[in-house]
Write an enzyme that holds these catalytic residues in place. Structure first.
Site: not given
Length: 158
Positions: A41, A128
């Site tokens: 990520k 998130s």
């Protein structure tokens, strides 16, 4: 001491993450909240920023320690003497990913168990990624994250 690990990217930590943590503290007397650099990520917050935010929002929670780790989570668990990894589940798509991770962790170390906490209904939609997208588009995230995190997100997306 019966230590559990609640690991995640926490980019950023949300009220949903904190809900899981609070409920897990009812079961485990000591929880290490752990985060690491991630190769899969691209994070908005650096590792140091995430650690700082995690420490800030958990400072009044007895039994919580925040740590960074490198490498495999099961190796970190062994290092701490932890026998439990805590994970949160929101939707079936979470389950598919989390099931794969839990079974691989069990293959790497069968003494370490993964325990899942289902999200509270009010946080089923929360991630998130959504928080960052809403903030980037100028939306209000005050009900989704702690105030310190809201301030940090606003500064990041400016």
């Amino acid at each position: 001491m019966n230590t559990a690990i609640y690991a995640g990217t926490f980019d950023p930590i949300t009220n949903g993450h904190l809900d899981i943590l609070r409920r897990a503290l009812q079961v485990f007397p000591h929880i290490t909240v752990a985060t690491a650099e991630t190769v899969s990520k691209r994070c908005t917050f650096t590792l140091d920023e995430r650690l700082s935010l995690l420490r800030e929002v958990t400072r009044d929670m007895d039994g919580v320690e925040v740590r960074a780790f490198e490498g495999l989570l099961v190796d970190f668990a062994r290092e701490l003497g932890a026998k439990v990894i805590i994970r949160g589940l929101r939707q079936t798509t979470d389950f598919d990913y989390e099931f794969q991770m839990a079974t691989m962790n069990a293959r790497l170390d069968s003494d370490i168990q993964t325990i899942f906490f289902l999200s509270s209904l009010e946080y089923l939609h929360l991630s998130s990624s959504l928080v960052k997208e809403i903030a980037t588009l100028g939306g209000d995230v005050s009900q989704l994250v702690p105030p310190q995190v809201e301030d940090a997100i606003i500064q990041k997306v400016k």
